[in-house]
Design a protein around this motif. Structure first.
Motif, PDB file in Angstrom:
ATOM      1  N   GLY A  46       0.790  -1.238   0.000  1.00 50.25           N
ATOM      2  CA  GLY A  46       0.000   0.000   0.000  1.00 50.25           C
ATOM      3  C   GLY A  46       0.816   1.278   0.000  1.00 50.25           C
ATOM      4  N   SER A  47       2.130   1.190  -0.332  1.00 51.82           N
ATOM      5  CA  SER A  47       2.933   2.407  -0.395  1.00 51.82           C
ATOM      6  C   SER A  47       3.170   2.823  -1.842  1.00 51.82           C
ATOM      7  N   PRO A  48       2.547   3.915  -2.290  1.00 50.61           N
ATOM      8  CA  PRO A  48       2.777   4.363  -3.670  1.00 50.61           C
ATOM      9  C   PRO A  48       4.238   4.766  -3.895  1.00 50.61           C
ATOM     10  N   THR A  49       4.876   5.314  -2.870  1.00 48.07           N
ATOM     11  CA  THR A  49       6.278   5.733  -3.025  1.00 48.07           C
ATOM     12  C   THR A  49       7.172   4.513  -3.247  1.00 48.07           C
ATOM     13  N   PHE A  50       6.918   3.454  -2.476  1.00 46.99           N
ATOM     14  CA  PHE A  50       7.732   2.249  -2.612  1.00 46.99           C
ATOM     15  C   PHE A  50       7.520   1.614  -3.991  1.00 46.99           C
ATOM     16  N   GLU A  51       6.285   1.647  -4.482  1.00 46.46           N
ATOM     17  CA  GLU A  51       6.009   1.125  -5.835  1.00 46.46           C
ATOM     18  C   GLU A  51       6.845   1.865  -6.874  1.00 46.46           C
ATOM     19  N   LYS A  52       6.902   3.182  -6.704  1.00 47.48           N
ATOM     20  CA  LYS A  52       7.661   4.028  -7.637  1.00 47.48           C
ATOM     21  C   LYS A  52       9.166   3.692  -7.572  1.00 47.48           C
ATOM     22  N   ILE A  53       9.648   3.504  -6.337  1.00 45.58           N
ATOM     23  CA  ILE A  53      11.064   3.175  -6.124  1.00 45.58           C
ATOM     24  C   ILE A  53      11.396   1.830  -6.786  1.00 45.58           C
ATOM     25  N   LYS A  54      10.509   0.860  -6.558  1.00 39.03           N
ATOM     26  CA  LYS A  54      10.726  -0.488  -7.109  1.00 39.03           C
ATOM     27  C   LYS A  54      10.778  -0.439  -8.635  1.00 39.03           C
ATOM     28  N   ALA A  55       9.822   0.298  -9.217  1.00 40.67           N
ATOM     29  CA  ALA A  55       9.764   0.386 -10.682  1.00 40.67           C
ATOM     30  C   ALA A  55      11.023   1.051 -11.236  1.00 40.67           C
ATOM     31  N   ARG A  56      11.543   2.022 -10.504  1.00 42.58           N
ATOM     32  CA  ARG A  56      12.732   2.755 -10.948  1.00 42.58           C
ATOM     33  C   ARG A  56      14.004   1.929 -10.709  1.00 42.58           C
ATOM     34  N   GLY A  57      13.951   1.102  -9.660  1.00 41.08           N
ATOM     35  CA  GLY A  57      15.122   0.276  -9.314  1.00 41.08           C
ATOM     36  C   GLY A  57      16.200   1.045  -8.578  1.00 41.08           C
ATOM     37  N   SER A  58      15.879   2.256  -8.158  1.00 39.73           N
ATOM     38  CA  SER A  58      16.843   3.052  -7.386  1.00 39.73           C
ATOM     39  C   SER A  58      16.084   4.084  -6.555  1.00 39.73           C
ATOM     40  N   LEU A  59      16.834   4.710  -5.644  1.00 37.68           N
ATOM     41  CA  LEU A  59      16.227   5.665  -4.718  1.00 37.68           C
ATOM     42  C   LEU A  59      16.746   7.071  -4.945  1.00 37.68           C
ATOM     43  N   VAL A  60      15.896   8.052  -4.722  1.00 32.22           N
ATOM     44  CA  VAL A  60      16.361   9.444  -4.724  1.00 32.22           C
ATOM     45  C   VAL A  60      16.105   9.991  -3.320  1.00 32.22           C
ATOM     46  N   VAL A  61      17.185  10.381  -2.650  1.00 31.36           N
ATOM     47  CA  VAL A  61      17.062  10.826  -1.264  1.00 31.36           C
ATOM     48  C   VAL A  61      17.527  12.276  -1.141  1.00 31.36           C
ATOM     49  N   GLY A  62      16.689  13.110  -0.570  1.00 28.99           N
ATOM     50  CA  GLY A  62      17.032  14.516  -0.359  1.00 28.99           C
ATOM     51  C   GLY A  62      17.871  14.664   0.898  1.00 28.99           C
ATOM     52  N   VAL A  63      18.952  15.456   0.803  1.00 27.55           N
ATOM     53  CA  VAL A  63      19.867  15.652   1.932  1.00 27.55           C
ATOM     54  C   VAL A  63      20.447  17.063   1.909  1.00 27.55           C
ATOM     55  N   LYS A  64      21.285  17.363   2.908  1.00 30.08           N
ATOM     56  CA  LYS A  64      22.089  18.592   2.916  1.00 30.08           C
ATOM     57  C   LYS A  64      23.505  18.224   2.471  1.00 30.08           C
ATOM     58  N   GLN A  94      17.482  -1.290   4.378  1.00 27.80           N
ATOM     59  CA  GLN A  94      16.351  -2.043   4.930  1.00 27.80           C
ATOM     60  C   GLN A  94      15.163  -2.084   3.966  1.00 27.80           C
ATOM     61  N   LEU A  95      15.161  -1.167   3.003  1.00 31.15           N
ATOM     62  CA  LEU A  95      14.115  -1.203   1.967  1.00 31.15           C
ATOM     63  C   LEU A  95      14.558  -2.066   0.785  1.00 31.15           C
ATOM     64  N   GLY A  96      15.799  -2.560   0.856  1.00 33.28           N
ATOM     65  CA  GLY A  96      16.284  -3.469  -0.188  1.00 33.28           C
ATOM     66  C   GLY A  96      17.217  -2.832  -1.200  1.00 33.28           C
ATOM     67  N   PHE A  97      17.736  -1.644  -0.895  1.00 36.11           N
ATOM     68  CA  PHE A  97      18.586  -0.941  -1.859  1.00 36.11           C
ATOM     69  C   PHE A  97      19.970  -0.649  -1.284  1.00 36.11           C
ATOM     70  N   ALA A  98      20.987  -1.154  -1.970  1.00 35.36           N
ATOM     71  CA  ALA A  98      22.373  -0.911  -1.546  1.00 35.36           C
ATOM     72  C   ALA A  98      22.739   0.534  -1.855  1.00 35.36           C
ATOM     73  N   GLU A  99      23.864   0.913  -1.270  1.00 35.81           N
ATOM     74  CA  GLU A  99      24.341   2.294  -1.391  1.00 35.81           C
ATOM     75  C   GLU A  99      24.470   2.776  -2.850  1.00 35.81           C
ATOM     76  N   ASP A 100      24.895   1.866  -3.730  1.00 37.67           N
ATOM     77  CA  ASP A 100      25.091   2.296  -5.124  1.00 37.67           C
ATOM     78  C   ASP A 100      23.776   2.490  -5.875  1.00 37.67           C
ATOM     79  N   LYS A 101      22.672   2.231  -5.182  1.00 40.34           N
ATOM     80  CA  LYS A 101      21.357   2.456  -5.798  1.00 40.34           C
ATOM     81  C   LYS A 101      20.694   3.732  -5.257  1.00 40.34           C
ATOM     82  N   ILE A 102      21.481   4.513  -4.501  1.00 37.91           N
ATOM     83  CA  ILE A 102      20.933   5.768  -3.956  1.00 37.91           C
ATOM     84  C   ILE A 102      21.506   6.950  -4.714  1.00 37.91           C
ATOM     85  N   GLN A 103      20.608   7.824  -5.142  1.00 34.46           N
ATOM     86  CA  GLN A 103      21.066   9.101  -5.681  1.00 34.46           C
ATOM     87  C   GLN A 103      20.756  10.173  -4.646  1.00 34.46           C
ATOM     88  N   PHE A 104      21.805  10.766  -4.077  1.00 31.31           N
ATOM     89  CA  PHE A 104      21.574  11.842  -3.114  1.00 31.31           C
ATOM     90  C   PHE A 104      21.365  13.151  -3.869  1.00 31.31           C
TER      91      PHE A 104
END
Ligand code: GLU
Length: 297
Positions: A46-64, A94-104
């Motif tokens: 039931g998480s639309p954000t997680f569905e989007k992440i899964k479809a993309r195969g990577s994460l976009v994380v906002g940071v400083k 913990q969501l299933g994505f290693a560091e190289d799958k994160i775009q900061f």
């Protein structure tokens, strides 16, 4: 020239923190600091954000990117480090994505809500205080850390001792931040024009080093990072005057992801990961490593 001065400060700070990090990482698993086991077959029903992440195969994380010890991007390697960065990596793992799958993605204080609303980031981890006003637009997991508003001054300053000694001073903070709002709401600085608002805290620190403002005000955890990077020139006053509960910023209606991130944070507090991350990052600039209590909703 001024920008270069602060870049040098931050670079020195970043290198110092990195160098310390290699001395005693002390992880139970023997894994290098900031590397976390990646969960398999993760489902967040039931998480639309997680569905989007899964479809993309990577994460976009906002940071400083300019807050040493919290969220800091090394200008030579372009690598991000700090407490917030490691918390973001732990959540990703913990969501299933290693560091190289994160775009900061660096997002300044004033642009956070809109970045989350627009879906420009999947979640945000960057000294982001949980407030009622922000909760009208986004949601928060956490808190994962509790800070307090403080003041950064030049090392030789003797007349700024706390919030009631800045009335006639020039104080710099960041647009869209809770510290800037508090300075104005409580009329701690008058006239109003003496509150100098910029886009980032490092720009404020440059102004302080140049003598253009008398103090920088924001969370103690942030200020301690700047003081640790420039110990001969800067000091933190050490009288906090607010409670800043850091949350993971999430899309407002994604309760499933919020619950999942809270579960991840809860586990990190009980299995020692939170302490390990803290010790390798924020703990090095002299912040207190007290565990927060999660506020689930
Ligand atoms: N924690 C405060 C806030 O969320 C100040 C730090 C920041 O601007 O990120 O506004």
């Amino acid at each position: 020239m001024r920008v270069r001065t602060l870049a040098a400060v931050l670079l020195a700070g970043g290198l110092a923190l990195t160098a310390c990090g290699k001395e005693g990482t002390g992880t139970d698993t023997g894994a290098p600091a900031g590397v976390f086991d990646v969960a398999k077959d993760v489902k967040v029903e039931g998480s639309p954000t997680f569905e989007k992440i899964k479809a993309r195969g990577s994460l976009v994380v906002g940071v400083k990117e300019d807050q040493p010890g919290l969220g800091y991007k090394d200008p030579t390697t372009n690598k991000y480090t700090g407490f917030d960065i490691d918390m973001a990596k732990l959540i990703a793992a913990q969501l299933g994505f290693a560091e190289d799958k994160i775009q900061f993605k660096t997002i300044q204080s004033a642009a956070r809500e809109q970045a989350i609303i627009n879906g420009d980031v999947d979640y945000y981890v960057g000294t982001y205080s949980i407030t009622a006003a922000r909760k009208e637009k986004v949601s928060f997991a956490g808190p994962y850390y509790i800070a307090g508003q403080d003041l950064l001054v030049k090392k030789d300053n003797t007349d700024i001792k706390g919030p009631d000694t800045i009335k006639s001073k020039k104080v710099c903070s960041v647009t869209g931040s809770t510290p800037a709002k508090l300075l104005r709401d409580k009329k701690l600085v008058e006239p109003d024009a003496n509150v100098v608002e910029l886009q980032s805290y490092s720009l404020c620190v440059t102004k302080l080093l140049d003598g253009e403002v008398d103090a920088v005000s924001t969370d103690d955890a942030i200020l301690k990072g700047y003081a640790a990077a420039e110990p001969d020139k800067l000091k933190v006053v050490g009288q906090t005057f607010s409670t800043e509960k850091y949350g993971i910023g999430l899309p407002k209606d994604d309760k499933a992801l919020r619950d999942k991130v809270n579960e991840i944070l809860e586990k990190s507090l009980s299995d020692g990961k939170w302490d390990e991350i803290y010790k390798n990052t924020l703990g090095k600039s002299g912040s207190e490593g007290k565990h927060p209590t999660l506020e689930k909703y």
